[in-house]
Scaffold this motif. Structure first.
Motif, PDB file in Angstrom:
ATOM      1  N   GLU A 208      -5.953   1.494  -8.111  1.00 44.59           N
ATOM      2  CA  GLU A 208      -4.903   2.275  -8.511  1.00 44.59           C
ATOM      3  C   GLU A 208      -3.560   1.736  -8.200  1.00 44.59           C
ATOM      4  O   GLU A 208      -2.526   2.022  -9.057  1.00 44.59           O
ATOM      5  CB  GLU A 208      -5.122   3.797  -8.174  1.00 44.59           C
ATOM      6  CG  GLU A 208      -6.330   4.536  -8.350  1.00 44.59           C
ATOM      7  CD  GLU A 208      -6.473   5.967  -7.697  1.00 44.59           C
ATOM      8  OE1 GLU A 208      -6.726   6.966  -8.442  1.00 44.59           O
ATOM      9  OE2 GLU A 208      -6.365   5.944  -6.500  1.00 44.59           O
ATOM     10  N   PHE A 209      -3.497   1.063  -7.149  1.00 47.33           N
ATOM     11  CA  PHE A 209      -1.980   0.542  -6.638  1.00 47.33           C
ATOM     12  C   PHE A 209      -2.272  -0.822  -6.066  1.00 47.33           C
ATOM     13  O   PHE A 209      -2.544  -1.007  -4.951  1.00 47.33           O
ATOM     14  CB  PHE A 209      -1.463   1.611  -5.538  1.00 47.33           C
ATOM     15  CG  PHE A 209      -0.018   1.183  -5.578  1.00 47.33           C
ATOM     16  CD1 PHE A 209       0.978   1.980  -6.520  1.00 47.33           C
ATOM     17  CD2 PHE A 209       0.372   0.514  -4.465  1.00 47.33           C
ATOM     18  CE1 PHE A 209       2.233   1.695  -6.096  1.00 47.33           C
ATOM     19  CE2 PHE A 209       1.813   0.304  -4.252  1.00 47.33           C
ATOM     20  CZ  PHE A 209       2.707   0.902  -5.051  1.00 47.33           C
ATOM     21  N   PRO A 210      -2.216  -1.870  -6.731  1.00 52.65           N
ATOM     22  CA  PRO A 210      -2.400  -3.146  -6.420  1.00 52.65           C
ATOM     23  C   PRO A 210      -1.675  -3.481  -5.378  1.00 52.65           C
ATOM     24  O   PRO A 210      -1.944  -4.507  -4.389  1.00 52.65           O
ATOM     25  CB  PRO A 210      -1.964  -4.149  -7.915  1.00 52.65           C
ATOM     26  CG  PRO A 210      -2.064  -3.182  -8.862  1.00 52.65           C
ATOM     27  CD  PRO A 210      -1.897  -1.836  -8.364  1.00 52.65           C
ATOM     28  N   LEU A 211      -0.257  -3.072  -5.186  1.00 50.56           N
ATOM     29  CA  LEU A 211       0.373  -3.490  -3.893  1.00 50.56           C
ATOM     30  C   LEU A 211       0.193  -2.546  -2.748  1.00 50.56           C
ATOM     31  O   LEU A 211       0.946  -2.624  -1.812  1.00 50.56           O
ATOM     32  CB  LEU A 211       1.754  -3.480  -4.243  1.00 50.56           C
ATOM     33  CG  LEU A 211       2.266  -4.421  -5.052  1.00 50.56           C
ATOM     34  CD1 LEU A 211       3.735  -4.637  -5.608  1.00 50.56           C
ATOM     35  CD2 LEU A 211       1.942  -5.848  -4.623  1.00 50.56           C
ATOM     36  N   LEU A 212      -0.961  -1.921  -2.709  1.00 51.92           N
ATOM     37  CA  LEU A 212      -1.110  -0.634  -1.765  1.00 51.92           C
ATOM     38  C   LEU A 212      -1.251  -1.230  -0.306  1.00 51.92           C
ATOM     39  O   LEU A 212      -0.503  -0.900   0.623  1.00 51.92           O
ATOM     40  CB  LEU A 212      -2.614  -0.200  -2.012  1.00 51.92           C
ATOM     41  CG  LEU A 212      -3.051   0.698  -1.108  1.00 51.92           C
ATOM     42  CD1 LEU A 212      -2.239   1.911  -1.037  1.00 51.92           C
ATOM     43  CD2 LEU A 212      -4.482   1.270  -1.110  1.00 51.92           C
ATOM     44  N   GLN A 213      -1.871  -2.305   0.048  1.00 47.47           N
ATOM     45  CA  GLN A 213      -1.650  -2.932   1.482  1.00 47.47           C
ATOM     46  C   GLN A 213      -0.315  -3.329   2.039  1.00 47.47           C
ATOM     47  O   GLN A 213       0.148  -3.008   2.825  1.00 47.47           O
ATOM     48  CB  GLN A 213      -2.805  -3.961   1.678  1.00 47.47           C
ATOM     49  CG  GLN A 213      -4.317  -3.499   1.370  1.00 47.47           C
ATOM     50  CD  GLN A 213      -4.623  -2.246   2.363  1.00 47.47           C
ATOM     51  OE1 GLN A 213      -4.275  -2.231   3.667  1.00 47.47           O
ATOM     52  NE2 GLN A 213      -5.447  -1.328   1.723  1.00 47.47           N
TER      53      GLN A 213
END
Length: 316
Positions: free
Chosen positions: A160-165
């Motif tokens: 859902e959010f590719p830049l999560l980490q």
């Protein structure tokens, strides 16, 4: 002043292209690349998508006029918490469409935060495909032209959010993505992104914070910039009071614990969305219901989607 210059220099040092900056009147700082299309050329140098041969390479970015209008809007905005405000514009690369933050002014509210600065750098290294529906958040907002909010970024999945980490590591909590349209022809212009290190920065706070002292988002964009956001104050209906009274009676008769009202949002985008009216009714108050109410305040439901959206669309 010397401390401020040092902080601004640190922001500029993190970015790959030379930046200029100035302090805004609303307790914010605006940054932009000095050389036109400098960041776009940087993206070309690092992105496999854009690193085609010169003969095959073609990129079309936002017009200078649109960039200036977005710049003017961002300069007037502020948030009640430490935040980064930036704009993702559609660009065309070899016939395919992507969202990019390249060569768009970005703004820090309240403080110049190194973590948010690093997030900006990550975004500059990222292109978001938008030709077809993707699971990524910005792709969803761009495709559906509906806003999306989350007061707790770690609740997203990596899909859902590719830049999560990266976002979690940098201490980012609240997240907002809002589509922007041209006023006269309702042409989609891109996505406004607001990220904050403040947890549980909710939608009512955001609207209040982004409103100017004398005019709200719609009047900012309509009267001054000829564009509008797919976000505004919800429609106010006098019948809500009657609905609340009726719902409370239903709760008592049927021994139900909780109820809340969802209403259409006053946006002019291509798809109608619903928002929580902020009027919840409790027969027996519980922390569980308060938590659900808080989450609902930060959510939008598309007409026809999920249980609430399907019920609204059915009109039955």
């Amino acid at each position: 002043m010397e401390h401020l210059l040092h902080q601004a220099s640190e922001v500029c040092a993190v970015m790959p292209c030379q930046l200029d900056w100035y302090q805004l009147n609303c307790n914010g700082w605006a940054f932009w690349s000095i050389k036109q299309d400098d960041e776009l050329q940087y993206q070309r140098s690092i992105s496999p998508i854009m690193s085609a041969t010169v003969a095959a390479y073609s990129v079309v970015s936002s017009s200078v006029m649109v960039k200036l209008r977005i710049k003017s809007v961002l300069e007037k905005m502020w948030s009640p918490h430490i935040s980064l405000v930036q704009f993702w514009a559609p660009i065309k690369v070899n016939g395919s469409n992507f969202l990019s933050t390249a060569d768009q002014l970005f703004v820090f509210s309240k403080e110049l935060d190194k973590r948010l600065c690093s997030y900006r750098r990550f975004c500059l290294n990222t292109l978001i495909p938008i030709d077809e529906y993707k699971e990524g958040l910005l792709g969803r907002v761009s495709t559906s032209c509906s806003p999306e909010c989350n007061p707790n970024l770690p609740s997203y999945s990596a899909a859902e959010f590719p830049l999560l980490q990266s976002g979690i590591r940098l201490g980012i909590h609240s997240y907002y993505a809002i589509p922007v349209f041209n006023l006269h022809d309702q042409r989609y212009l891109g996505v406004l992104e607001i990220v904050s290190t403040k947890s549980a920065l909710r939608l009512p706070q955001l609207i209040k914070g982004l409103n100017s002292k004398s005019f709200g988002l719609y009047s900012i964009c309509n009267s001054r910039e000829d564009m509008y956001f797919g976000l505004s104050e919800p429609l106010v209906d006098d019948r809500l009071d009657e609905l609340e009274i009726g719902l409370y009676e239903i709760l008592k008769i049927h021994n139900l614990p909780f109820a809340q009202i969802w209403i259409p949002y006053s946006q002019s985008g291509s798809s109608k969305v619903l928002c929580c009216a902020g009027a919840s009714i409790y027969e027996h108050s519980s922390s569980m219901y308060h938590e659900f109410e808080d989450v609902s305040e930060a959510c939008f439901i598309e007409n026809g989607k999920a249980l609430v959206g399907r019920a609204f669309a059915s009109q039955g």
